[in-house]
Scaffold this active site. Structure first.
Site, mmCIF file in Angstrom:
data_model
loop_
_atom_site.group_PDB
_atom_site.id
_atom_site.type_symbol
_atom_site.label_atom_id
_atom_site.label_comp_id
_atom_site.label_asym_id
_atom_site.label_seq_id
_atom_site.Cartn_x
_atom_site.Cartn_y
_atom_site.Cartn_z
ATOM 1 N N VAL A 279 19.671 51.396 34.961
ATOM 2 C CA VAL A 279 19.641 51.530 36.427
ATOM 3 C C VAL A 279 18.857 50.382 37.049
ATOM 4 O O VAL A 279 19.204 49.861 38.106
ATOM 5 C CB VAL A 279 19.050 52.904 36.823
ATOM 6 C CG1 VAL A 279 18.731 52.951 38.309
ATOM 7 C CG2 VAL A 279 20.019 54.013 36.464
ATOM 8 N N GLU A 284 22.379 48.647 42.246
ATOM 9 C CA GLU A 284 23.297 49.689 42.734
ATOM 10 C C GLU A 284 23.790 49.425 44.142
ATOM 11 O O GLU A 284 24.933 49.715 44.495
ATOM 12 C CB GLU A 284 22.622 51.078 42.710
ATOM 13 C CG GLU A 284 22.301 51.592 41.326
ATOM 14 C CD GLU A 284 20.935 51.103 40.842
ATOM 15 O OE1 GLU A 284 20.359 50.214 41.498
ATOM 16 O OE2 GLU A 284 20.470 51.588 39.804
ATOM 17 N N ASP A 326 49.870 24.225 60.944
ATOM 18 C CA ASP A 326 51.129 24.020 61.636
ATOM 19 C C ASP A 326 50.842 23.231 62.907
ATOM 20 O O ASP A 326 49.763 23.363 63.492
ATOM 21 C CB ASP A 326 51.721 25.401 61.981
ATOM 22 C CG ASP A 326 53.173 25.312 62.387
ATOM 23 O OD1 ASP A 326 53.930 24.628 61.691
ATOM 24 O OD2 ASP A 326 53.540 25.945 63.379
ATOM 25 N N ASP A 633 52.072 30.278 62.811
ATOM 26 C CA ASP A 633 52.425 31.313 63.771
ATOM 27 C C ASP A 633 53.853 31.815 63.602
ATOM 28 O O ASP A 633 54.228 32.815 64.183
ATOM 29 C CB ASP A 633 52.226 30.819 65.218
ATOM 30 C CG ASP A 633 53.000 29.533 65.502
ATOM 31 O OD1 ASP A 633 53.799 29.119 64.638
ATOM 32 O OD2 ASP A 633 52.796 28.943 66.571
ATOM 33 N N ASP A 637 55.988 30.764 58.192
ATOM 34 C CA ASP A 637 54.652 30.596 57.628
ATOM 35 C C ASP A 637 54.212 31.774 56.754
ATOM 36 O O ASP A 637 53.218 31.676 56.035
ATOM 37 C CB ASP A 637 53.611 30.429 58.756
ATOM 38 C CG ASP A 637 53.850 29.181 59.573
ATOM 39 O OD1 ASP A 637 54.184 28.150 58.978
ATOM 40 O OD2 ASP A 637 53.716 29.236 60.809
#
Length: 897
Positions: A279, A284, A326, A633, A637
């Site tokens: 532990v 954790e 683009d 867009d 794409d």
């Protein structure tokens, strides 16, 4: 393999499909429907909630937490097991919530498909469901229609189709029926129309050649399905770290267990002790804290107009080395704008960008304040025009072709009200624009003249053929060879500058005529001038590209436009095309993978690209070890957005397909927002590194303490529940605030991190190895001194000292290089509040009756508190000395930290 329908004549296509111009019979259509299947995109079976939950459990760190919970439960430590289970549940819930809507790309593609289509069957027009369209059907196309399937054109009448979502071409494409070369790119197949593209002007008929998943849209859908989401660098790093921590935790637990048995400790005692060691070794809170840190980063990015759709992707832009962007609508506005005019032998500059009529027209050099040629050219642009400009809520838009719209906007900048002028000089007849003739003509009344005027605008090479005179210095001169050559040079210069060039000409004509012919428009014209039109780069995009250069990030522009336009726009936007120049789609097709990989190292501009080219680009860059961000867009794409390290879609102009396939959506469609996201991503990564450094140092310190006690032969200094308390609550009070540590310097002036660099780099590892023993040593000294006060008292002192070490370690974690005094002890208000809460919680564990029952603590004196805090402060003093002497390195050229 795509069939090359575009290279065949219309008659050859009809013959191959076994159909004539009257269309299929209903029986033929039904039979073909059975053979080809429905004309729709196949849906991918959606993931269930259970599948999302299972996906969250595929983490080595989670496996170890579940194992630790099981061991604790078997050993009777229900509280320990319960706390671990709660952490696992919280982490799972956070992950599922973020992933829930991440896989909608194909559904959005399906919605884009046309719901119905008009077809010829047995010579009669029928309205059918798009799903029932079959190869061989004759489509009837009109303005406003979405094309029902991929089809070869048979007839056109001034047909224009908006293919921007598919090819990236900003201007509607003028279609014709002439076959094109077999190797023509998709954008150059002028004799074809494609599923889901939009008819913006004119009409036509086309025979369907491909349906459903065999269409261009269908192939994209297939690529989206086949493209696996790339793991983010963070996921890869956390995966590696989890494996290392897990192996270490289990190894330590096993060594301690067998060493204890060898030293004659009891079996149950050693089982509990080994659980405590495991532990201690496992942080954790790490998965939950990382999720919270990323979620807080997501909120900050949303405030800067970047919406994250997948939580781990939030930091990926911080390590991005290449942005593939683009052009249309991303770097540029997707708003055609007249920027230069040549009229009367002089150049004029047109200011302002986009469709808003804000700006002016002014001479580029000394000129007469009045220019008859410029005024006449503006009138031609207004009267020989079918577009409209309108404004709604401050946003200007064009109805009609963007090119014609840009002429109206330019006229408005010159003070002309186009509606008023069109009402005054009425059109009597016209010849619509067609791609074959490359011009449009109109006959307009001019009340102040005895005759009307025939106005013509179109491609400069065509208009020049029709002209025998030219307006020059407010006079009409003969268009001799010398003047003709000069005008051709002006046209070439404008085209080289990336401008689309239109010419305007006129001649006197009888306005009483109700018809005009091509013969009327194609001779005896007077040339007025030329318009130079472009889709301009966004000013903010230009600034953003400059910022990316400073940040050491390469920008590659990909577009469906022609090479000359692409190169000119790239240069205007600040993108160097590279030593190898612009790379076209046709060249890409000819290159082998090895040749392409080499070529892409030397070019930053790709023109006339198809979806497969974008995927090939992305794969080549990733193979070279680059972290690739792909912006876009359009529908085209989607596969590359999904497959890149991080896909960035446009929220306003972007298609739903692109948004669903992407990891991040820009709500303002602003390339500059990407730079803000890069900055935020880098800060988030540095904050994650702070959190990991803090947690691992404290956990290693706990492990060293426990192992040392075993070797010395002392009783157990901490119980498993004490360790969990420190690891979850005391740590948690510091880790979340460390995750929002403010930026200490301009991170955009630093180079990107190496994609291979883990969260725990050499400097972080050295800090852990230097400071963890300090923590263990201080805790052991205090514990040893108080053993003669009885085990409960000594345990309480060890527990308090270890907790205090975490408080000071949190201050150390705030910066890798700078003193906490320099950055300001209280400059992170959330950490100050967290440390205050941690101290209060520790007081409750020692002085409240519930705390004493749960943890087995006893009350300690004020002096003993002072001793515990003094011992713990030693870790801060050591780290400040190390920073002062530059043991961890210097700030310059390093990631902030």
């Amino acid at each position: 393999e795509q069939k090359r329908w575009h290279s065949l004549s219309a008659d050859e296509v009809l013959e191959k499909l076994g159909v004539d111009v009257r269309g299929l019979s209903p029986e033929q259509a039904q039979r073909r429907r059975g053979e080809s299947g429905p004309n729709q995109l196949r849906e991918e079976k959606g993931k269930s909630v259970f599948a999302y939950i299972i996906g969250q459990f595929k983490s080595p760190l989670i496996y170890l937490l579940v194992l630790a919970a099981g061991v604790s439960l078997l050993a009777g430590k229900v509280i320990d097991a319960g706390v671990i289970v709660v952490v696992v549940i919280l982490n799972t819930a956070l992950g599922v919530g973020q992933e829930w809507r991440a896989e909608k790309a194909l559904e959005a593609l399906k919605q884009l498909s046309s719901p119905h289509a008009r077809v010829l069957r047995n010579g009669k027009t029928q309205d059918v469901k798009a799903a029932d369209v079959v190869p061989g059907d004759i489509l009837i196309l009109k303005r406003g229609d979405r094309v029902g399937a991929d089809a070869r054109l048979l007839k056109v009448s001034d047909l224009h189709v908006d293919e921007s979502a598919l090819t990236g071409e900003s201007e509607p494409v003028a279609k014709n029926t002439d076959p094109v070369k077999p190797d023509a790119s998709q954008g150059d197949r002028l004799d074809m129309v494609f599923m889901s593209t939009l008819v913006t002007h004119g009409s036509g008929q086309a025979v369907v050649v491909e349906t459903g998943m065999d269409t261009a849209m269908g192939r994209i859908a297939g690529e989206v399905r086949q493209t696996e989401r790339e793991e983010t660098p963070l996921q890869k790093r956390m995966g590696k770290l989890s494996v290392y921590i897990g192996i270490l935790a289990l190894s330590l637990a096993a060594v301690v267990f067998f060493l204890g048995l060898f030293r004659d400790y009891g079996f149950i005692d050693m089982l509990l002790f080994s659980v405590a060691v495991a532990v201690s070794a496992i942080p954790e809170g790490l998965p939950a804290v990382i999720s919270v840190t990323l979620a807080l980063g997501v909120q900050r990015m949303a405030q800067r107009n970047a919406v994250i759709r997948r939580l781990p992707a939030v930091e990926t832009l911080g390590s991005t080395t290449v942005i593939c962007s683009d052009k249309t609508g991303t770097i540029t506005k997707n708003e055609m704008t007249v920027t230069r005019i040549w009229a009367g032998g002089k150049f004029f500059k047109v200011t302002g960008e986009g469709y808003a009529p804000e700006g002016e027209i002014k001479p580029e050099s000394e000129a007469d304040p009045e220019s008859a040629a410029l005024n006449r050219l503006q009138m031609i642009g207004v009267l020989n025009n079918d577009a409209e400009v309108s404004e709604e809520d401050g946003n200007w838009r064009i109805e009609g072709t963007p090119t014609e719209g840009s002429l109206l906007v330019a006229a408005k900048k010159a003070g002309l009200d186009y509606k008023q002028e069109q009402g005054k000089y009425l059109r009597q007849a016209d010849i619509p624009f067609s791609s074959e003739q490359k011009y449009m003509a109109s006959l307009n009344e001019f009340p102040e003249k005895t005759s009307g005027m025939l106005l013509v605008k179109g491609a400069p090479d065509r208009i020049l053929e029709f002209c025998d005179r030219v307006m020059e210095n407010n006079r009409i001169e003969k268009l001799d060879q010398k003047r003709r050559q000069l005008i051709e040079e002006v046209n070439d210069a404008l085209a080289r500058d990336g401008l689309r060039v239109l010419a305007g000409a006129w001649r006197d004509f009888d306005a009483k005529q109700s018809k005009i012919s091509s013969g009327d428009a194609e001779n005896n014209l007077v040339l007025c001038g030329l318009w130079g039109i472009m889709d301009p780069p966004r000013p903010e995009a230009v600034r953003a590209i400059e910022e990316t250069k400073k940040a050491g990030i390469r920008v590659v522009m990909v577009t469906g436009d022609h090479a000359s336009t692409a190169e000119a726009i790239a240069k205007k936007a600040g993108i160097d095309p590279g030593r190898q120049g612009v790379l076209s789609g046709q060249e890409i097709d000819r290159l082998s993978d090895e040749e392409f990989d080499e070529r892409i190292k030397g070019t930053n501009v790709l023109a006339r690209v198809s979806p497969s080219h974008k995927l090939r680009l992305m794969n080549a860059l990733q193979k070279q070890g680059q972290v690739v961000a792909m912006t876009g867009d359009g529908v085209n794409d989607a596969p590359s957005l999904k497959g890149s390290n991080i896909g960035v879609a446009m929220g306003q102009a972007g298609t739903q397909v692109a948004r669903e396939a992407a990891d991040m959506v820009l709500t303002d469609d602003n390339f500059a927002t990407i730079v803000a996201a890069v900055e935020e991503g880098r800060v988030i990564f540095d904050n994650l590194r702070r959190v990991v450094f803090f947690l691992i140092t404290t956990n290693v310190g706990e492990v060293i303490t426990l192992v040392a006690v075993l070797i010395i032969g002392w009783p157990l200094p901490l119980t498993a529940v004490m360790i969990l308390w420190i690891n979850l609550l005391t740590d948690g009070a510091s880790t979340v605030p460390l995750g929002v540590e403010p930026m200490h310097q301009d991170v955009l002036e630093l180079p990107p991190r190496s994609p291979k660099e883990g969260i725990v780099n050499k400097v972080t590892l050295r800090r852990i190895l230097l400071l963890a023993p300090v923590m263990a040593g201080g805790t052991l000294v205090v514990y040893g001194q108080y053993l003669d006060h009885g085990q409960p008292y000594a345990q309480t002192m060890a527990f308090t000292t270890l907790a205090a070490f975490q408080w000071f370690q949190a201050l150390n974690a705030r910066s890798q290089y700078e003193s906490v005094v320099k950055i300001g002890i209280f400059s992170n208000k959330w950490l100050s509040a967290g440390l205050g809460a941690a101290i209060l919680l520790q007081l409750l564990t020692v002085y409240s009756s519930a705390g004493r029952t749960l943890f087995g603590t006893v009350g300690i004196s004020f002096l003993d508190w002072g001793i515990a805090i003094l011992a713990a402060s030693f870790i801060l003093i050591v780290e400040e000395v190390l920073k002062f002497f530059g043991v961890h390195g210097k700030l310059r050229g390093k990631t902030q930290g």
